[in-house]
Design an enzyme around this catalytic site. Structure first.
Site, mmCIF file in Angstrom:
data_model
loop_
_atom_site.group_PDB
_atom_site.id
_atom_site.type_symbol
_atom_site.label_atom_id
_atom_site.label_comp_id
_atom_site.label_asym_id
_atom_site.label_seq_id
_atom_site.Cartn_x
_atom_site.Cartn_y
_atom_site.Cartn_z
ATOM 1 N N HIS A 149 -2.134 7.588 -2.053
ATOM 2 C CA HIS A 149 -1.717 6.315 -1.463
ATOM 3 C C HIS A 149 -2.771 5.840 -0.470
ATOM 4 C CE1 HIS A 149 1.606 3.460 -0.565
ATOM 5 N NE2 HIS A 149 0.944 3.316 0.572
ATOM 6 N N ASP A 154 12.036 0.276 3.372
ATOM 7 C CA ASP A 154 10.619 -0.112 3.419
ATOM 8 C C ASP A 154 10.397 -1.429 2.699
ATOM 9 O OD1 ASP A 154 7.802 0.389 4.116
ATOM 10 O OD2 ASP A 154 7.562 0.404 1.941
ATOM 11 N N ARG A 207 7.206 -7.341 7.878
ATOM 12 C CA ARG A 207 6.022 -7.072 8.701
ATOM 13 C C ARG A 207 4.830 -7.914 8.247
ATOM 14 N NH1 ARG A 207 5.080 -1.446 7.434
ATOM 15 N NH2 ARG A 207 3.238 -1.616 8.728
ATOM 16 N N SER A 212 6.264 3.980 6.826
ATOM 17 C CA SER A 212 6.312 3.218 5.570
ATOM 18 C C SER A 212 5.695 4.037 4.431
ATOM 19 C CB SER A 212 5.554 1.897 5.757
ATOM 20 O OG SER A 212 5.179 1.327 4.528
ATOM 21 N N LYS A 250 7.966 6.610 1.477
ATOM 22 C CA LYS A 250 7.841 6.356 0.034
ATOM 23 C C LYS A 250 7.298 7.592 -0.682
ATOM 24 C CE LYS A 250 5.459 2.633 0.873
ATOM 25 N NZ LYS A 250 4.842 1.345 1.075
HETATM 26 N N1 URA Z 1 0.677 0.642 3.084
HETATM 27 C C1 URA Z 1 1.998 0.919 3.145
HETATM 28 O O1 URA Z 1 2.591 1.442 2.190
HETATM 29 N N2 URA Z 1 2.661 0.588 4.252
HETATM 30 C C2 URA Z 1 2.066 0.013 5.311
HETATM 31 O O2 URA Z 1 2.736 -0.222 6.289
HETATM 32 C C3 URA Z 1 0.700 -0.283 5.250
HETATM 33 C C4 URA Z 1 0.013 0.051 4.117
#
Ligand code: URA
Length: 435
Positions: A82, A161, A168, A183, A187
């Protein structure tokens, strides 16, 4: 408990209790707490921060705001990667097939663009027919069959999220370490892989502007993952200039295809080899990163990585003829060339400026309802440290906007190319690894 008191507590710099954090997440997901209060709290968190306990509770509350996926039906160790977001960041499209071609099980849940940064799902959708909304069963079956799936979160995965991310994005509350860490990690934890490789980007094209901030974010996320028994490693990567040459959805998919065929940009490939080697060790395919890297180089050279990508596109309903013949991707109506007005070396190719300009050309969303123009974007012809002469091609702009709409954007891209007599020092793409 009242939401307004929680907002005031954080505004005054006080620690939130576990109960307050869970009350907020539950209330927001259930629809009992309105966006305006959630956004006020997000802003208070951005300014006041959170301690380790608060971040751990926030992550846990978010992770369990919906379903948690059980990937035990996938045979072998599952790995995921990620990125915290960047400009021209098509890493997942190249890295996923490379790592899968070496025998690891890549079960990747991706996201959409956020702010000026692109999203893997948007890029994949530039391939006609591509289905990124797989059910959990389809996702598991595909990873078992071909070793690779890249899909969007299901509706029931971390709904907290989904709501907060969108909020956001439009309330200036993205750049907060507790909010990004919770966040990302909620996930990754909910999507159930064994190994997690985090790419924490740093530089003006990233949400973390300094190495110190990026390191703090990386350490926070690695600690959360490790404390919950997940093999979590973070790379800190340079995002002061865009990654690779292409910025924009179809343009980036074409660059990913070229990369899988062995013609990738140096920085992108360096990141993919470095990250891929770590993932292959996390997946127990290789014992050390040096051997893993050699294997990754080999699957690019012998075409197996490209074949893995083709199989994934086909399995998810995408038209594979676009992968085999990338010239089929639709090209925008207007193509504008930007040329050097003086000779010298390129300095500070501002990734944020290029990301925002690409978004304005149609490659990203300025508001939640915007529809992305898949063919729009910017192809850089030169990058930091390159030597140019007057008249050399610096960038090519692709857009379907009108001349009146794109004139100032093109002018701004021209101004983004700073050319000086002396050659600048260009940083490596991988700046640090946090284990
Ligand atoms: N990527 C994410 O999944 N969440 C964030 O808050 C910023 C980048």
């Amino acid at each position: 408990m009242r939401m307004v008191d929680i907002i005031i507590n954080k505004r005054e710099g006080r620690e939130l209790s576990d109960e307050e954090i869970r009350f907020f997440i539950k209330g927001y997901v259930d629809g009992n707490i309105p966006d305006y209060q959630a956004s006020a709290l997000a802003m208070a968190i951005l300014f006041r921060g959170m301690n380790k306990r608060e971040i751990a509770t926030l992550t846990d509350a978010m992770e369990h705001s919906g379903d948690v996926i059980d990937l035990s039906a996938i045979i072998g160790k599952k790995v995921d990667k990620h990125s915290t977001g960047g400009v021209g960041d098509k890493t997942s499209l190249v890295l996923g097939p490379m790592v899968a071609a070496c025998g690891a099980k890549v079960a990747k849940m991706s996201g959409r663009g956020l702010g000026h940064t692109g999203g893997t799902l948007d890029k994949l959708e530039s391939i006609p027919g591509m289905n990124i909304q797989l059910s959990i069963e389809q996702f598991i079956d595909q990873v078992n069959d071909i070793g690779l799936a890249i899909a969007g979160q299901t509706k029931s995965l971390v709904p907290a999220d989904k709501k907060l991310y969108a909020l956001r994005d439009v309330t200036g509350t993205v750049e907060s370490i507790p909010l990004i860490a919770s966040s990302v990690m909620s996930k990754k934890l909910a999507s159930g892989t064994d190994g997690i490789l985090l790419d924490v980007t740093v530089g003006n094209g990233a949400f973390m502007k300094t190495i110190a901030q990026a390191e703090e974010l990386a350490k926070t996320m690695v600690e959360i993952g490790r404390s919950l028994g997940r093999n979590t490693i973070a790379i800190i990567s340079n995002m002061s200039e865009p990654l690779g040459y292409a910025v924009g959805n179809a343009l980036e998919v074409k660059e990913a295809i070229a990369s899988l065929k062995g013609n990738g940009p140096k920085d992108l490939m360096e990141l993919c080899y470095g990250a891929g080697a770590i993932m292959l060790v996390q997946a127990d395919i290789y014992k050390d990163e040096v051997t893993a890297r050699k294997a990754l180089e080999e699957v690019v050279r012998n075409g197996e990585a490209f074949e893995k990508f083709r199989l994934m596109i086909k399995a998810q309903g995408g038209d594979e003829s676009y992968i085999l013949h990338p010239e089929k991707f639709e090209v925008s109506k207007d193509i504008i060339e930007i040329r050097a007005e003086r000779g010298g070396y390129i300095h500070n190719l501002d990734a944020l400026a290029i990301g925002v300009d690409a978004m304005k050309l149609g490659a990203g969303r300025e508001t939640l309802d915007d529809v992305i123009d898949m063919s729009a974007g910017i192809l850089l012809n030169k990058k930091e440290g390159d030597k140019v002469q007057v008249g050399d091609l610096l960038a090519t702009v692709y857009t379907n906007k009108t001349q009146d709409e794109y004139r100032d954007i093109v002018k701004h891209i021209q101004e983004t190319f700073i050319i000086k007599d002396e050659c600048p020092k260009v940083d490596d793409v991988i700046l640090k690894v946090i284990r």
